[in-house]
Design a protein around this motif. Structure first.
Motif, mmCIF file in Angstrom:
data_model
loop_
_atom_site.group_PDB
_atom_site.id
_atom_site.type_symbol
_atom_site.label_atom_id
_atom_site.label_comp_id
_atom_site.label_asym_id
_atom_site.label_seq_id
_atom_site.Cartn_x
_atom_site.Cartn_y
_atom_site.Cartn_z
ATOM 1 N N ALA A 46 49.633 43.835 36.773
ATOM 2 C CA ALA A 46 50.265 43.245 38.073
ATOM 3 C C ALA A 46 49.924 44.059 39.207
ATOM 4 O O ALA A 46 49.444 43.475 40.171
ATOM 5 C CB ALA A 46 51.572 43.268 38.009
ATOM 6 N N PHE A 47 49.838 45.396 39.234
ATOM 7 C CA PHE A 47 49.524 46.195 40.351
ATOM 8 C C PHE A 47 47.843 45.886 40.601
ATOM 9 O O PHE A 47 47.811 45.969 41.869
ATOM 10 C CB PHE A 47 49.979 47.547 40.068
ATOM 11 C CG PHE A 47 49.691 48.554 41.271
ATOM 12 C CD1 PHE A 47 50.849 48.736 42.101
ATOM 13 C CD2 PHE A 47 48.268 49.078 41.528
ATOM 14 C CE1 PHE A 47 50.522 49.478 43.086
ATOM 15 C CE2 PHE A 47 48.401 49.905 42.634
ATOM 16 C CZ PHE A 47 49.548 50.135 43.541
ATOM 17 N N CYS A 48 47.216 46.033 39.519
ATOM 18 C CA CYS A 48 45.705 45.896 40.030
ATOM 19 C C CYS A 48 45.423 44.435 40.548
ATOM 20 O O CYS A 48 44.740 44.519 41.453
ATOM 21 C CB CYS A 48 45.165 45.984 38.814
ATOM 22 S SG CYS A 48 43.240 46.164 38.860
ATOM 23 N N ALA A 49 45.989 43.368 40.091
ATOM 24 C CA ALA A 49 45.958 42.179 40.527
ATOM 25 C C ALA A 49 46.289 41.964 42.030
ATOM 26 O O ALA A 49 45.937 41.402 42.954
ATOM 27 C CB ALA A 49 46.564 40.957 39.799
ATOM 28 N N THR A 50 47.707 42.668 42.340
ATOM 29 C CA THR A 50 48.163 42.868 43.750
ATOM 30 C C THR A 50 47.267 43.511 44.596
ATOM 31 O O THR A 50 47.026 43.078 45.736
ATOM 32 C CB THR A 50 49.678 43.427 43.552
ATOM 33 O OG1 THR A 50 50.356 42.693 42.805
ATOM 34 C CG2 THR A 50 50.137 43.340 44.997
ATOM 35 N N GLY A 65 46.556 29.200 48.146
ATOM 36 C CA GLY A 65 47.372 28.730 46.948
ATOM 37 C C GLY A 65 46.672 29.215 45.820
ATOM 38 O O GLY A 65 45.690 28.956 45.498
ATOM 39 N N GLY A 66 47.549 29.678 44.865
ATOM 40 C CA GLY A 66 47.027 30.211 43.575
ATOM 41 C C GLY A 66 46.219 31.432 43.852
ATOM 42 O O GLY A 66 45.532 31.727 42.825
ATOM 43 N N ALA A 67 46.308 32.123 44.819
ATOM 44 C CA ALA A 67 45.487 33.330 44.915
ATOM 45 C C ALA A 67 45.874 34.460 44.089
ATOM 46 O O ALA A 67 44.890 35.189 43.580
ATOM 47 C CB ALA A 67 45.612 33.905 46.376
ATOM 48 N N LEU A 68 46.991 34.505 43.821
ATOM 49 C CA LEU A 68 47.571 35.654 42.923
ATOM 50 C C LEU A 68 46.844 35.377 41.459
ATOM 51 O O LEU A 68 46.739 36.299 40.611
ATOM 52 C CB LEU A 68 49.179 35.932 42.705
ATOM 53 C CG LEU A 68 49.368 36.896 42.155
ATOM 54 C CD1 LEU A 68 48.789 38.121 42.462
ATOM 55 C CD2 LEU A 68 51.124 36.908 42.173
ATOM 56 N N LEU A 69 47.095 34.124 41.195
ATOM 57 C CA LEU A 69 46.616 33.591 39.751
ATOM 58 C C LEU A 69 45.090 33.672 39.664
ATOM 59 O O LEU A 69 44.554 34.403 38.583
ATOM 60 C CB LEU A 69 46.836 32.261 39.328
ATOM 61 C CG LEU A 69 46.388 31.792 37.937
ATOM 62 C CD1 LEU A 69 47.166 32.564 36.966
ATOM 63 C CD2 LEU A 69 46.654 30.226 38.042
ATOM 64 N N THR A 76 40.909 40.246 37.660
ATOM 65 C CA THR A 76 41.164 41.480 37.158
ATOM 66 C C THR A 76 40.847 41.890 35.721
ATOM 67 O O THR A 76 40.210 42.678 35.191
ATOM 68 C CB THR A 76 42.747 41.820 37.144
ATOM 69 O OG1 THR A 76 42.966 41.845 38.798
ATOM 70 C CG2 THR A 76 43.269 43.313 36.750
ATOM 71 N N LEU A 77 41.315 40.624 35.048
ATOM 72 C CA LEU A 77 40.814 40.718 33.470
ATOM 73 C C LEU A 77 39.405 40.427 33.173
ATOM 74 O O LEU A 77 38.767 40.733 32.200
ATOM 75 C CB LEU A 77 41.742 39.506 32.856
ATOM 76 C CG LEU A 77 43.099 39.644 32.662
ATOM 77 C CD1 LEU A 77 43.998 38.461 32.034
ATOM 78 C CD2 LEU A 77 43.506 40.875 31.860
ATOM 79 N N ARG A 78 38.643 39.723 34.149
ATOM 80 C CA ARG A 78 37.166 39.388 33.846
ATOM 81 C C ARG A 78 36.212 40.690 34.492
ATOM 82 O O ARG A 78 35.433 41.342 33.574
ATOM 83 C CB ARG A 78 36.736 38.346 34.782
ATOM 84 C CG ARG A 78 35.270 38.072 34.351
ATOM 85 C CD ARG A 78 35.036 36.786 35.235
ATOM 86 N NE ARG A 78 33.786 36.128 34.927
ATOM 87 C CZ ARG A 78 33.048 35.346 35.639
ATOM 88 N NH1 ARG A 78 33.880 34.304 36.522
ATOM 89 N NH2 ARG A 78 31.724 34.997 35.279
ATOM 90 N N TYR A 79 36.777 41.423 35.544
ATOM 91 C CA TYR A 79 35.743 42.446 36.013
ATOM 92 C C TYR A 79 36.358 43.767 35.930
ATOM 93 O O TYR A 79 35.581 44.949 35.879
ATOM 94 C CB TYR A 79 35.468 42.164 37.532
ATOM 95 C CG TYR A 79 34.902 40.829 37.566
ATOM 96 C CD1 TYR A 79 33.397 40.543 37.569
ATOM 97 C CD2 TYR A 79 35.437 39.747 38.389
ATOM 98 C CE1 TYR A 79 32.773 39.530 37.558
ATOM 99 C CE2 TYR A 79 34.908 38.455 38.661
ATOM 100 C CZ TYR A 79 33.422 38.349 38.199
ATOM 101 O OH TYR A 79 32.843 37.341 38.367
ATOM 102 N N SER A 80 37.703 44.082 35.769
ATOM 103 C CA SER A 80 38.280 45.283 35.636
ATOM 104 C C SER A 80 39.047 45.585 34.468
ATOM 105 O O SER A 80 40.239 46.290 34.689
ATOM 106 C CB SER A 80 39.021 45.358 36.974
ATOM 107 O OG SER A 80 38.430 45.343 38.220
ATOM 108 N N ALA A 81 38.823 44.957 33.388
ATOM 109 C CA ALA A 81 39.588 45.092 32.262
ATOM 110 C C ALA A 81 39.435 46.722 31.652
ATOM 111 O O ALA A 81 40.322 47.476 31.122
ATOM 112 C CB ALA A 81 38.943 44.215 30.922
ATOM 113 N N GLY A 82 38.219 47.219 31.857
ATOM 114 C CA GLY A 82 38.062 48.537 31.525
ATOM 115 C C GLY A 82 38.756 49.674 32.014
ATOM 116 O O GLY A 82 39.464 50.680 31.684
ATOM 117 N N SER A 83 38.720 49.382 33.492
ATOM 118 C CA SER A 83 39.667 50.293 34.313
ATOM 119 C C SER A 83 41.289 50.060 34.252
ATOM 120 O O SER A 83 41.865 51.057 34.291
ATOM 121 C CB SER A 83 39.520 49.944 35.876
ATOM 122 O OG SER A 83 37.878 50.123 36.142
#
Length: 282
Positions: A8-12, A32-36, A42-49
């Motif tokens: 949640a923090f990484c997405a924010t 609209g739907g920017a947080l989604l 985040t899951l696609r590009y920053s899953a390792g981080s």
């Protein structure tokens, strides 16, 4: 649960970075739907981080469980001084809490720099550490003011909600008036409302921290002339008005102080070299 908090923090942080540096979809109002979408990025590009940042904080919970178990075994043993055991437990628990909070703070800062520069977690953590260290005065002022305002906000929301529940309990024509223990219901309402307010204000905490780090990156990489600032005039004026007025002491001497010290000592010519050492015959 820790992974969800970091997600949640990484997405924010990613959403705030795109907004600060002028993403067209957010600047034109199509948010609209920017947080989604930020969560999916985040899951696609920053899953390792995200995995590394979560794993840095996760060992604190088993260590806390081990510490509590060792304390329980020491208390049931009965040997030694209980005062020393209590002091040792408080010191170890304090050190563990400080280390866990520091790692969590560095992980949150690293997520912001990962979103800004599109780097790995370790490189983002290094850049975030150097950035916060070079602006330690601003970081301290922001952290103190933010924690105070958030704490007052949580207490205010919980107090107003508890007052509303107490007023509903005192009214004889409501469904809450049939409660046997009004004080218990009010205490439970205060705890529940405080927990809900804490969950909502965490989002504002993450947004403020991300905006502040984006401002520091903006000030470090742009000069305002050839490369204009992304920050608005209101934000720049606010940060300048709340800039710390003190200067951290430095151990190094500048040229004027060094020449003044040499003049007080009589100049470099008056300095006599130390006598040569004599060899001692064995």
């Amino acid at each position: 649960m820790e992974v969800l908090f970091h997600w949640a923090f990484c997405a924010t942080a990613g959403l705030i970075v795109r907004w600060y540096f002028g993403a067209p979809s957010l600047a034109e109002g199509g948010g609209g739907g920017a947080l989604l979408r930020a969560s999916c990025r985040t899951l696609r590009y920053s899953a390792g981080s995200l995995a590394i940042g979560s794993l840095l904080v996760l060992p604190g919970r088993p260590l806390r469980f081990l510490l509590e178990h060792c304390l329980h075994q020491a208390q049931t043993d009965g040997s030694g001084k209980p005062e020393l055991r209590g002091v040792a437990h408080c010191c170890l628990r304090c050190c563990l809490d400080v280390a866990t909070r520091h790692l969590q703070y560095m992980s949150h800062n690293a997520y912001v720099l990962v979103a800004v520069h599109d780097v790995g977690f370790c490189e983002g953590a290094r850049q975030a550490f150097e950035l916060t260290l070079s602006n330690i005065g601003r970081v301290a002022v922001l952290a103190a003011g933010e924690r105070l305002l958030l704490s007052l906000g949580k207490l205010s929301i919980a107090s107003v909600g508890t007052a509303a529940v107490a007023a509903a309990l005192s009214t004889p024509l409501t469904a809450f008036s049939a409660a046997d223990n009004g004080s218990g219901v009010a205490c439970f309402a205060f705890v529940l409302i405080y927990a809900i307010a804490n969950a909502w204000l965490v989002v504002f905490d993450a947004a403020v921290e991300a905006i502040f780090l984006c401002f520091l990156v903006d000030q470090a990489e742009n000069d305002g002339e050839t490369r204009p600032y992304y920050a608005s005039a209101a934000l720049r004026s606010y940060m300048e008005a709340h800039r710390p007025t003190y200067v951290l002491p430095s151990m190094s001497l500048d040229d004027d102080e060094l020449s003044h010290a040499i003049q007080q000592m009589g100049g470099l010519d008056s300095l006599e070299p130390p006598p040569p050492m004599r060899a001692v015959a064995g």
